[in-house]
Scaffold this motif. Structure first.
Motif, PDB file in Angstrom:
ATOM      1  N   GLY A  11       0.807  -1.088  -0.014  1.00 24.88           N
ATOM      2  CA  GLY A  11      -0.017   0.092  -0.026  1.00 24.88           C
ATOM      3  C   GLY A  11       0.826   1.378  -0.128  1.00 24.88           C
ATOM      4  N   SER A  12       2.043   1.216  -0.253  1.00 23.56           N
ATOM      5  CA  SER A  12       2.936   2.367  -0.484  1.00 23.56           C
ATOM      6  C   SER A  12       3.168   2.607  -2.233  1.00 23.56           C
ATOM      7  N   PRO A  13       2.998   4.129  -2.551  1.00 20.16           N
ATOM      8  CA  PRO A  13       3.256   4.269  -3.907  1.00 20.16           C
ATOM      9  C   PRO A  13       4.643   3.845  -4.376  1.00 20.16           C
TER      10      PRO A  13
ATOM     11  N   TRP B  20      10.839   0.988  -1.185  1.00 20.12           N
ATOM     12  CA  TRP B  20      11.359   1.510  -0.012  1.00 20.12           C
ATOM     13  C   TRP B  20      10.959   0.855   1.263  1.00 20.12           C
ATOM     14  N   ASN B  21      10.652   1.564   2.383  1.00 18.01           N
ATOM     15  CA  ASN B  21      10.752   0.663   3.657  1.00 18.01           C
ATOM     16  C   ASN B  21       9.529  -0.353   3.365  1.00 18.01           C
ATOM     17  N   THR B  22       8.453  -0.040   3.144  1.00 23.10           N
ATOM     18  CA  THR B  22       7.146  -1.013   3.003  1.00 23.10           C
ATOM     19  C   THR B  22       7.345  -2.261   2.324  1.00 23.10           C
ATOM     20  N   ALA B  23       8.081  -1.743   1.031  1.00 25.47           N
ATOM     21  CA  ALA B  23       8.140  -2.730   0.010  1.00 25.47           C
ATOM     22  C   ALA B  23       9.194  -3.851   0.615  1.00 25.47           C
ATOM     23  N   ILE B  24      10.234  -3.266   1.197  1.00 24.80           N
ATOM     24  CA  ILE B  24      11.572  -4.105   1.665  1.00 24.80           C
ATOM     25  C   ILE B  24      10.960  -5.105   2.778  1.00 24.80           C
TER      26      ILE B  24
ATOM     27  N   SER C 109       1.687  -0.928   4.692  1.00 18.88           N
ATOM     28  CA  SER C 109       1.167   0.342   4.555  1.00 18.88           C
ATOM     29  C   SER C 109       1.972   1.185   5.221  1.00 18.88           C
ATOM     30  N   PRO C 110       2.557   2.369   4.463  1.00 20.07           N
ATOM     31  CA  PRO C 110       2.864   3.532   5.333  1.00 20.07           C
ATOM     32  C   PRO C 110       1.751   4.066   5.998  1.00 20.07           C
ATOM     33  N   ILE C 111       2.331   4.802   7.166  1.00 26.34           N
ATOM     34  CA  ILE C 111       1.468   5.599   7.942  1.00 26.34           C
ATOM     35  C   ILE C 111       1.160   6.952   7.241  1.00 26.34           C
ATOM     36  N   TYR C 112      -0.013   7.422   6.807  1.00 24.31           N
ATOM     37  CA  TYR C 112      -0.159   8.877   6.109  1.00 24.31           C
ATOM     38  C   TYR C 112      -1.072   9.429   7.132  1.00 24.31           C
ATOM     39  N   PHE C 113      -0.926  10.749   7.666  1.00 22.46           N
ATOM     40  CA  PHE C 113      -1.572  11.070   8.710  1.00 22.46           C
ATOM     41  C   PHE C 113      -2.195  10.292   9.770  1.00 22.46           C
ATOM     42  N   MET C 114      -1.326   9.701  10.192  1.00 20.02           N
ATOM     43  CA  MET C 114      -1.609   8.654  11.215  1.00 20.02           C
ATOM     44  C   MET C 114      -2.541   7.759  11.169  1.00 20.02           C
ATOM     45  N   ASN C 115      -2.659   7.153   9.576  1.00 17.23           N
ATOM     46  CA  ASN C 115      -3.507   6.250   9.213  1.00 17.23           C
ATOM     47  C   ASN C 115      -2.879   5.506   8.133  1.00 17.23           C
TER      48      ASN C 115
ATOM     49  N   TYR D 191       3.379  -1.928   9.130  1.00 16.76           N
ATOM     50  CA  TYR D 191       2.996  -0.428   8.953  1.00 16.76           C
ATOM     51  C   TYR D 191       4.591   0.258   9.235  1.00 16.76           C
ATOM     52  N   THR D 192       4.831   1.127   8.223  1.00 15.43           N
ATOM     53  CA  THR D 192       6.122   1.865   8.438  1.00 15.43           C
ATOM     54  C   THR D 192       5.728   3.280   8.605  1.00 15.43           C
ATOM     55  N   MET D 193       6.419   4.075   9.568  1.00 17.45           N
ATOM     56  CA  MET D 193       6.192   5.328   9.742  1.00 17.45           C
ATOM     57  C   MET D 193       7.267   6.453  10.195  1.00 17.45           C
ATOM     58  N   GLY D 194       7.096   7.448   9.715  1.00 18.41           N
ATOM     59  CA  GLY D 194       8.254   8.447  10.105  1.00 18.41           C
ATOM     60  C   GLY D 194       8.454   8.852  11.621  1.00 18.41           C
ATOM     61  N   VAL D 195       7.412   8.797  12.304  1.00 20.20           N
ATOM     62  CA  VAL D 195       7.486   9.031  13.795  1.00 20.20           C
ATOM     63  C   VAL D 195       8.292   7.950  14.772  1.00 20.20           C
TER      64      VAL D 195
ATOM     65  N   ASN E 101      10.083   5.435  12.710  1.00 18.48           N
ATOM     66  CA  ASN E 101      11.181   6.340  12.570  1.00 18.48           C
ATOM     67  C   ASN E 101      12.021   6.021  11.270  1.00 18.48           C
ATOM     68  N   THR E 102      11.318   5.956  10.075  1.00 16.48           N
ATOM     69  CA  THR E 102      11.875   5.196   8.967  1.00 16.48           C
ATOM     70  C   THR E 102      12.648   6.296   8.251  1.00 16.48           C
ATOM     71  N   TYR E 103      13.374   5.918   7.354  1.00 21.30           N
ATOM     72  CA  TYR E 103      14.337   6.754   6.576  1.00 21.30           C
ATOM     73  C   TYR E 103      13.432   7.153   5.230  1.00 21.30           C
ATOM     74  N   GLN E 104      13.269   8.391   5.275  1.00 28.28           N
ATOM     75  CA  GLN E 104      12.279   8.971   3.978  1.00 28.28           C
ATOM     76  C   GLN E 104      12.849   9.227   2.764  1.00 28.28           C
ATOM     77  N   PHE E 105      14.229   9.940   2.647  1.00 23.08           N
ATOM     78  CA  PHE E 105      14.768  10.396   1.572  1.00 23.08           C
ATOM     79  C   PHE E 105      16.034   9.700   1.317  1.00 23.08           C
TER      80      PHE E 105
HETATM   81  C1  FMN Z   1       1.314  12.005   2.532  1.00 21.67           C
HETATM   82  C2  FMN Z   1       2.347  11.726   3.509  1.00 21.67           C
HETATM   83  C3  FMN Z   1       1.865  11.489   4.909  1.00 21.67           C
HETATM   84  C4  FMN Z   1       2.367  11.337   5.855  1.00 21.67           C
HETATM   85  N1  FMN Z   1       2.313  11.263   7.224  1.00 21.67           N
HETATM   86  C5  FMN Z   1       2.885  10.666   8.303  1.00 21.67           C
HETATM   87  C6  FMN Z   1       2.246  10.358   9.363  1.00 21.67           C
HETATM   88  O1  FMN Z   1       1.103  10.990   9.804  1.00 21.67           O
HETATM   89  N2  FMN Z   1       3.111   9.996  10.427  1.00 21.67           N
HETATM   90  C7  FMN Z   1       4.322   9.257  10.081  1.00 21.67           C
HETATM   91  O2  FMN Z   1       4.987   8.718  11.003  1.00 21.67           O
HETATM   92  N3  FMN Z   1       4.788   9.436   9.044  1.00 21.67           N
HETATM   93  C8  FMN Z   1       4.147   9.939   8.092  1.00 21.67           C
HETATM   94  N4  FMN Z   1       4.757   9.976   6.685  1.00 21.67           N
HETATM   95  C9  FMN Z   1       5.879   9.382   6.394  1.00 21.67           C
HETATM   96  C10 FMN Z   1       5.808   7.896   5.899  1.00 21.67           C
HETATM   97  O3  FMN Z   1       4.760   7.285   6.870  1.00 21.67           O
HETATM   98  C11 FMN Z   1       7.179   7.069   6.169  1.00 21.67           C
HETATM   99  O4  FMN Z   1       8.100   7.844   5.397  1.00 21.67           O
HETATM  100  C12 FMN Z   1       6.949   5.528   5.668  1.00 21.67           C
HETATM  101  O5  FMN Z   1       8.025   4.974   6.043  1.00 21.67           O
HETATM  102  C13 FMN Z   1       7.084   5.539   4.028  1.00 21.67           C
HETATM  103  O6  FMN Z   1       6.786   4.193   3.589  1.00 21.67           O
HETATM  104  P1  FMN Z   1       7.740   3.947   2.325  1.00 21.67           P
HETATM  105  O7  FMN Z   1       9.051   4.267   2.366  1.00 21.67           O
HETATM  106  O8  FMN Z   1       7.376   2.604   2.018  1.00 21.67           O
HETATM  107  O9  FMN Z   1       6.812   4.828   0.945  1.00 21.67           O
HETATM  108  C14 FMN Z   1       3.914  10.443   5.830  1.00 21.67           C
HETATM  109  C15 FMN Z   1       4.231  10.337   4.414  1.00 21.67           C
HETATM  110  C16 FMN Z   1       3.574  11.062   3.301  1.00 21.67           C
HETATM  111  C17 FMN Z   1       4.199  11.145   1.853  1.00 21.67           C
END
Ligand code: FMN
Length: 215
Positions: A8-10, A14-18, A86-92, A129-133, A169-173
């Motif tokens: 469910g990641s575009p 990246w993190n979710t796919a790995i 799924s990555p977490i976007y806006f805490m969902n 689930y993967t997320m930045g926080v 706390n995933t690496y995003q860029f």
């Molecule tokens: C549109 C958008 C919204 C996001 N919102 C959150 C968020 O609410 N909380 C969070 O922890 N990370 C958020 N992130 C970061 C992603 O969850 C994080 O980088 C994730 O690991 C991405 O997965 P991917 O690397 O598989 O694409 C957001 C990223 C994007 C692009």
């Protein structure tokens, strides 16, 4: 034995796919056939509330919408295990995963107290689930509370509670210097990635093994 992974990641690498691919490696170590579907390659919408799947004069478990998700929903009735990521976007979960789950889960439930699911099998599943926080911030924002209903409905639909894996706390860029990201410490992110992400990968591999041992 077949296991299907739904990304469910575009982002396909990246993190979710790995982590999903690690689950599949773990499953393959138990001789499972594996496949990964990238939702963002497909053209589909979420549930349109037509209620075809609830009609008394039709076979239940059928979604009437006809798009790229249609053959996937049919395939899902034959798999021995399922893993969602799924990555977490806006805490969902992402909109792609949400639309997919609306179609998959809602078409396999009917409004009956006696019949919890019309999904034809009982299969183990996992959700990643993967997320930045950080974990602490995710808890403060109530991420697990936001996701609980999905886990409850997956349990009801597939007959077993899903295995869960949270990668924080995933690496995003690739290169933090190129992006405005002063609210994060790249150094701290890199340290976390080096130390924790391999552990998350190992846990994902073990999830894949466990799913196949339970199927
Ligand atoms: C549109 C958008 C919204 C996001 N919102 C959150 C968020 O609410 N909380 C969070 O922890 N990370 C958020 N992130 C970061 C992603 O969850 C994080 O980088 C994730 O690991 C991405 O997965 P991917 O690397 O598989 O694409 C957001 C990223 C994007 C692009």
């Amino acid at each position: 034995m077949n296991i299907l992974a739904i990304n469910g990641s575009p982002r396909k690498n990246w993190n979710t796919a790995i982590l999903l691919n690690k689950v599949l490696e773990g499953a393959a170590s138990q001789n499972a056939n594996t496949e990964l579907i990238n939702l963002y390659d497909l053209k589909y919408k979420g549930c349109t509330s037509c209620f075809f799947c609830k009609r008394k004069d039709r076979e239940h478990g059928q979604c009437a919408m006809n798009d790229d998700l249609t053959p996937i929903l049919e395939r899902l009735k034959t798999v021995d295990a399922l893993v969602l990521g799924s990555p977490i976007y806006f805490m969902n979960i992402t909109s792609g995963m949400m639309s997919f789950l609306e179609r998959f889960l809602f078409s396999n439930m009917i409004y009956s107290m006696e019949i919890p699911t019309v999904y034809p099998r009982k299969i183990p599943s996992g959700v990643i689930y993967t997320m930045g926080v950080t974990e602490e911030l995710a808890d403060n924002f109530g991420v697990k509370t936001n996701l609980k209903t999905y886990h409850d409905v997956i349990n009801r639909t597939l007959g077993l509670a899903p295995e869960l894996l949270f990668s924080y706390n995933t690496y995003q860029f690739t290169d933090y210097k190129k992006y405005e990201s002063s609210m994060f410490s790249e150094e701290e992110k890199a340290k976390h990635k080096a130390k924790q992400f391999p552990i998350d990968c190992e846990n994902a591999f073990n999830m894949g093994k466990k799913l196949m041992m339970n199927s």
